[in-house]
Design a protein around this motif. Sequence first.
Motif, PDB file in Angstrom:
ATOM      1  N   LYS A  78      -6.754  -1.345   6.106  1.00 37.88           N
ATOM      2  CA  LYS A  78      -7.830  -2.092   5.454  1.00 37.88           C
ATOM      3  C   LYS A  78      -7.269  -3.304   4.702  1.00 37.88           C
ATOM      4  CE  LYS A  78     -11.127   1.699   4.742  1.00 37.88           C
ATOM      5  NZ  LYS A  78     -11.705   2.657   3.742  1.00 37.88           N
ATOM      6  N   ASP A  88      -5.006   4.449   6.330  1.00 32.99           N
ATOM      7  CA  ASP A  88      -6.300   3.769   6.289  1.00 32.99           C
ATOM      8  C   ASP A  88      -6.292   2.650   5.247  1.00 32.99           C
ATOM      9  OD1 ASP A  88      -9.163   3.613   7.053  1.00 32.99           O
ATOM     10  OD2 ASP A  88      -9.497   4.246   4.992  1.00 32.99           O
ATOM     11  N   ASN A  89      -5.739   2.929   4.081  1.00 33.95           N
ATOM     12  CA  ASN A  89      -5.656   1.906   3.033  1.00 33.95           C
ATOM     13  C   ASN A  89      -4.803   0.718   3.474  1.00 33.95           C
ATOM     14  OD1 ASN A  89      -7.244   3.458   1.372  1.00 33.95           O
ATOM     15  ND2 ASN A  89      -5.548   4.236   0.114  1.00 33.95           N
ATOM     16  N   ALA A 101       0.729   3.977  -3.026  1.00 37.76           N
ATOM     17  CA  ALA A 101       0.522   5.403  -2.772  1.00 37.76           C
ATOM     18  C   ALA A 101       1.573   6.237  -3.495  1.00 37.76           C
ATOM     19  CB  ALA A 101       0.570   5.672  -1.271  1.00 37.76           C
ATOM     20  N   LEU A 143      -2.151  11.006  -2.055  1.00 35.31           N
ATOM     21  CA  LEU A 143      -2.975  10.718  -0.885  1.00 35.31           C
ATOM     22  C   LEU A 143      -2.393  11.426   0.333  1.00 35.31           C
ATOM     23  CD1 LEU A 143      -3.405   6.849  -1.300  1.00 35.31           C
ATOM     24  CD2 LEU A 143      -4.935   8.649  -2.131  1.00 35.31           C
ATOM     25  N   THR A 144      -3.234  11.633   1.321  1.00 35.26           N
ATOM     26  CA  THR A 144      -2.752  12.174   2.590  1.00 35.26           C
ATOM     27  C   THR A 144      -2.184  11.031   3.432  1.00 35.26           C
ATOM     28  OG1 THR A 144      -4.855  11.830   3.737  1.00 35.26           O
ATOM     29  CG2 THR A 144      -4.559  13.922   2.535  1.00 35.26           C
ATOM     30  N   GLU A 160      -3.203  10.154   6.328  1.00 30.39           N
ATOM     31  CA  GLU A 160      -4.338   9.424   6.897  1.00 30.39           C
ATOM     32  C   GLU A 160      -4.917   8.444   5.882  1.00 30.39           C
ATOM     33  OE1 GLU A 160      -3.889  12.673   6.961  1.00 30.39           O
ATOM     34  OE2 GLU A 160      -3.496  13.003   9.107  1.00 30.39           O
ATOM     35  N   GLN A 161      -4.996   8.830   4.621  1.00 26.41           N
ATOM     36  CA  GLN A 161      -5.531   7.943   3.590  1.00 26.41           C
ATOM     37  C   GLN A 161      -4.599   6.761   3.340  1.00 26.41           C
ATOM     38  OE1 GLN A 161      -5.901  11.047   0.593  1.00 26.41           O
ATOM     39  NE2 GLN A 161      -8.157  10.906   0.653  1.00 26.41           N
ATOM     40  N   THR A 196       1.728  10.148  -4.371  1.00 24.27           N
ATOM     41  CA  THR A 196       2.005  10.587  -3.002  1.00 24.27           C
ATOM     42  C   THR A 196       3.512  10.738  -2.818  1.00 24.27           C
ATOM     43  OG1 THR A 196       0.110   9.285  -2.258  1.00 24.27           O
ATOM     44  CG2 THR A 196       1.651  10.040  -0.566  1.00 24.27           C
ATOM     45  N   GLN A 250       0.817  -1.207   0.000  1.00 27.33           N
ATOM     46  CA  GLN A 250       0.000   0.000   0.000  1.00 27.33           C
ATOM     47  C   GLN A 250       0.857   1.266   0.000  1.00 27.33           C
ATOM     48  OE1 GLN A 250      -3.400   0.100  -0.304  1.00 27.33           O
ATOM     49  NE2 GLN A 250      -3.063  -2.074  -0.729  1.00 27.33           N
TER      50      GLN A 250
END
Length: 664
Positions: A615, A611-612, A517, A604-605, A607-608, A522, A513
């Motif tokens: 998940k 979170d990814n 990103a 992406l931030t 936090e994103q 990112t 992930q």
Amino acid sequence: MSEVVTNAKLRLVKVPGLAKPAALITLDNGLDHTKPNTFGPLGLASLSKAVDEAHAADPAFIAVTGKPYIFCVGADLTSFSTLTGRDQVVEIGQLGHQVFAKLRTSQIPTFAFINGAAMGGGLEVALHCHYRTLSSGAAALALPEVGLGLIPGWGGSQLLPNLVGILPAVQVIVQNPLMQNKMLKPKQAFEMGIADKLLDPADFLEQSLAWAASVVSGQTSVQREEVDKSEMWDAILSFAKAELDKRLHGAVPSANRALELLALAKDGLHFDEEVQALADLAMTPELQNGLYAFDLVQRRAKKPVGAPSPALAADVTKVGIVGAGLMAAQIGLLFLRRLEVPVVLTDLDQERVDKGVKYVLDEIDKQVAKKRLLPGKAAKMRGLISGSVDKAGFADAELVVEAVFEELSVKKKVWAEVEKIVSSEAILATNTSSLSITAMAADLKHPERVVGLHFFNPVAIMPLLEIVRGERTSDVALATAFSVGKKLGKSCVLVKDAPAFVANRVFARFLGQIWSAVDSGTPFEVADRALDPLGMPMRPSEFLSLVGPGVGAHVGKIMHDAYPDRFPLSPNMEIIAKSGLPILVDSEINPELLQQLKVGDSPLTEEQVRDNALKALAEEITIMLDEGVVAERADVDLCMIVGGGWPFHLGGITPYLKQHGYLN
């Protein structure tokens, strides 16, 4: 669960040279050394009563010691985990202080005879005594509470820095627990000043009594260095706080609380603040996670789920190692040290063989120089290691381990050659990190004897050993693998033959992930720090630097081939692997490397990204459990703790995911 009571047994002992007898209190829970002494409310009450009775006898001195091999390993964590209210924690914290204070404030000299393992409250009761002797055979000493989400709550945070100084205290109370619960060896503890006298295990009690008698009679004077309480005390704590923030990013509340208590200790003994800190931390999720992780490492790792009966295991009196590279040589050295049986290394040419054998011999010499290995045992080990380009040396080996290039065709060729040489009962173990055991054994006459022994690098240090059962692996091969793993001192976990098994599969999905990103646009720096709130031991960039970009790309390719929908190939991962450039320069991401990356326009931030990643982790672990890769979630957690350095305060991975809503 009810408390396993550690009773304090008092007896008066006549000591030569003293007119009065000594009062000797022995801590003993009535069980053998595999069930260590611990303190719960009833155990503390027993010690309190014994100390009172000792004072009433008016002895020459009072000494506390433990049953054979064990002094005391601290609070009864089983009963501690059942506490439901803050007031209960305050009560047990104050009770421990009240009991231990009877030793610290006694007008009669008090001694701790540390005859074995002393951890947590066990070491703290020793610190409350006026003097301490220590057996050089004691297994370990530690104040591990911070790693569990607590702080030393019975005086350790105040007494230790005032005894040995602030720098060693930070190491023992904060640094060691956060390094996978690192322990002190007796010699280290003595050199720090924790003990006043280091004695041999033989006749330890008699020697301790005699030494104590010499102290109380004035024949021996105990000299201790004065603790430096200048501004250096504050500077050291400030530096430690900065390093903690840099590494853990506030994710371990107990570490910061411990530093605050150490700061208070500069101007006295602040026991009340210590108890309040203990009570605050006892009500946090981090403590429950820490207790869960501790239980996994102490219990589940020692009784692996799914392991066949040990009675089925074959005796191993000789080991063959196919390969003489660094990994193979490390494995060979471990077998030498732990099994003390002949080990034969082979490789394609004599130069490689000689290099592998030389590595082993050099490591033996280093251990002798550091006094970690006795010369006699070192000489024996040197006589047991040998190397050859001819695999005929494996003919009488009961176990052959291959650690060659991670390519299925290469490994299949190796096993085809070995099978012609070894007996039909010999166990064949592969150190593959991701390839199929079943496919590797498919063309052999006896595929049932092939098993996976996935060691982690560095072999001597990393505790995890994934034991992989192929579709046709026999119970005998599996039992032998578990028996050998236990003798090697490893935490063994049974895993199904599936791509990358457990630890590497979880990390590949997790870190995938991060690269996704970066691929999408990112900034590498943003993706790299996205996981900081978890308090992981290292960032993705550091982890990739450690294992090597080539290895990361190789595992990524294997996982992509197996599960292309969940493990996409990362163009930038390939760029990093092929560039040959270091990922980090002066602890920062290499700017030259950043210039070569090809990124999209959908950043992406943090936090994103986080979170990814979480998940994806939850999804992959659920799939692994559905596939039966391991028996339970606990096995995934154990693999990540002992194989991936996953912090204790997260309790493995699944409790963290559950607490944050990613798993049911």
